[in-house]
Design an enzyme around this catalytic site. Structure first.
Site, short mmCIF file in Angstrom:
data_model
loop_
_atom_site.label_atom_id
_atom_site.label_comp_id
_atom_site.label_asym_id
_atom_site.label_seq_id
_atom_site.Cartn_x
_atom_site.Cartn_y
_atom_site.Cartn_z
N PHE A 145 -15.90 7.02 2.72
CA PHE A 145 -15.53 7.19 1.31
C PHE A 145 -16.35 6.20 0.46
CE2 PHE A 145 -12.96 3.37 0.38
CZ PHE A 145 -12.86 2.85 1.67
N TYR A 166 -18.73 3.95 -1.40
CA TYR A 166 -20.17 3.70 -1.35
C TYR A 166 -20.76 3.85 0.04
CZ TYR A 166 -19.19 1.77 -5.97
OH TYR A 166 -18.79 1.62 -7.28
N ASP A 167 -19.98 4.36 1.00
CA ASP A 167 -20.46 4.47 2.39
C ASP A 167 -21.82 5.16 2.53
OD1 ASP A 167 -18.38 3.08 3.44
OD2 ASP A 167 -17.26 4.82 4.16
N THR A 192 0.85 -1.19 0.00
CA THR A 192 0.00 0.00 0.00
C THR A 192 0.89 1.24 0.00
OG1 THR A 192 -1.77 1.18 1.18
CG2 THR A 192 -0.13 0.09 2.54
N ASN A 193 0.30 2.35 -0.40
CA ASN A 193 1.00 3.64 -0.29
C ASN A 193 0.38 4.47 0.82
OD1 ASN A 193 3.01 3.56 -2.38
ND2 ASN A 193 1.29 3.46 -3.81
N ASN A 194 -0.60 3.88 1.50
CA ASN A 194 -1.31 4.62 2.54
C ASN A 194 -0.55 4.54 3.88
OD1 ASN A 194 -3.14 5.20 4.70
ND2 ASN A 194 -4.85 4.94 3.27
N ASP A 235 -7.59 -6.30 -1.35
CA ASP A 235 -8.44 -5.77 -2.41
C ASP A 235 -9.88 -5.86 -1.90
OD1 ASP A 235 -8.57 -4.59 -4.99
OD2 ASP A 235 -9.50 -6.41 -5.74
N ARG A 243 -12.81 -4.79 6.01
CA ARG A 243 -11.35 -4.68 6.10
C ARG A 243 -10.86 -5.12 7.48
NH1 ARG A 243 -10.96 -1.23 2.38
NH2 ARG A 243 -12.44 0.09 3.44
P1 IMP Z 1 -9.82 -0.94 -2.29
O1 IMP Z 1 -9.48 -2.27 -2.91
O2 IMP Z 1 -9.78 -0.98 -0.78
O3 IMP Z 1 -9.03 0.18 -2.87
O4 IMP Z 1 -11.36 -0.65 -2.65
C1 IMP Z 1 -11.81 -0.52 -4.00
C2 IMP Z 1 -13.10 0.26 -4.08
O5 IMP Z 1 -14.16 -0.40 -3.37
C3 IMP Z 1 -13.03 1.64 -3.42
O6 IMP Z 1 -12.53 2.59 -4.34
C4 IMP Z 1 -14.49 1.90 -3.08
O7 IMP Z 1 -15.21 2.34 -4.20
C5 IMP Z 1 -14.99 0.52 -2.70
N1 IMP Z 1 -14.84 0.30 -1.25
C6 IMP Z 1 -13.98 -0.55 -0.63
N2 IMP Z 1 -14.10 -0.47 0.70
C7 IMP Z 1 -15.06 0.45 0.96
C8 IMP Z 1 -15.62 0.97 2.15
O8 IMP Z 1 -15.25 0.63 3.29
N3 IMP Z 1 -16.58 1.91 1.99
C9 IMP Z 1 -17.01 2.34 0.78
N4 IMP Z 1 -16.50 1.89 -0.37
C10 IMP Z 1 -15.54 0.95 -0.30
#
Ligand code: IMP
Length: 192
Positions: free
Chosen positions: A148, A150-151, A8-10, A69, A177
């Site tokens: 962030f 779809y929350d 990750t870069n976070n 992911d 997560r």
């Molecule tokens: P990532 O793999 O964690 O980067 O998630 C990919 C995409 O899934 C994000 O850009 C969001 O659109 C959606 N997403 C993942 N986790 C969440 C969350 O906890 N809340 C809202 N959207 C999420």
């Protein structure tokens, strides 16, 4: 101490894991190891994409690594947006992605959905998979301004507020997560 890369870069996410594994693993992120590549995420499953990222680091840097992911799966939409969650509408704009989900669900009674996270941990040449799921429903309107993605339209089962109305600390305790990470932590703490 054994080194473990989090793909990750976070910085904030890295710090959380670093604290949780302090004394057991030296946790590094992509910046720490000088990995500047935008690692391709071209698989059609969460597990595939997480594994592409963790394997990339193992192959190019010869270090153990884990990657995650995540995305939203809506039952009535054949589990879309799934791996395409970040750019479902063709843009990375969360509002446009939300509006597309709401439009596709117009007139549909089944609004069941779930967020899913899959972690791939490549350790000593083996791929360990950990999964976290939180079930809920898609609301008909946006509510809340925290979080962030779809929350604002995701209401977890057992709550009458959306993720975007919930305090971050509370969301981080029950989220997909958090569940997947907890499983990996339990595995790592029992290990080595
Ligand atoms: P990532 O793999 O964690 O980067 O998630 C990919 C995409 O899934 C994000 O850009 C969001 O659109 C959606 N997403 C993942 N986790 C969440 C969350 O906890 N809340 C809202 N959207 C999420």
């Amino acid at each position: 101490m054994k080194k473990l890369v989090f793909a990750t870069n976070n910085q904030h996410k890295t710090e959380e894991i670093r604290l949780a594994l302090a004394g057991k693993y030296d946790v590094l992120n992509l910046e720490d190891i000088g990995c500047l590549t935008d690692i391709p995420e071209t698989a059609d499953t969460f597990e595939g994409n997480a594994t592409l990222k963790s394997r990339y680091v193992v192959e190019h840097f010869n270090l153990d690594c884990f990657a995650d992911d995540s995305g939203l799966e809506v039952e009535a939409l054949n589990n879309e947006p799934g791996v395409y969650s970040a750019r479902y509408s063709g843009s990375r704009d969360s509002l446009e992605n939300i509006q597309l989900v709401l439009k596709k669900l117009e007139g549909i009674g089944n609004r069941k959905a779930r967020f899913k996270t899959v972690i791939s941990l490549m350790q000593d040449g083996k791929n360990h998979i950990f999964e976290g799921v939180i079930k809920g429903t898609i609301t008909t309107e946006l509510s809340g301004s925290k979080g962030f993605g779809y929350d604002p339209i995701f209401q977890p089962d057992g709550y009458d507020i959306t993720f975007a109305e919930m305090d971050m600390a509370e969301k981080n305790k029950i989220s997909h997560r958090a569940i997947a990470l907890e499983k990996m932590m339990t595995f790592l703490k029992g290990d080595a």
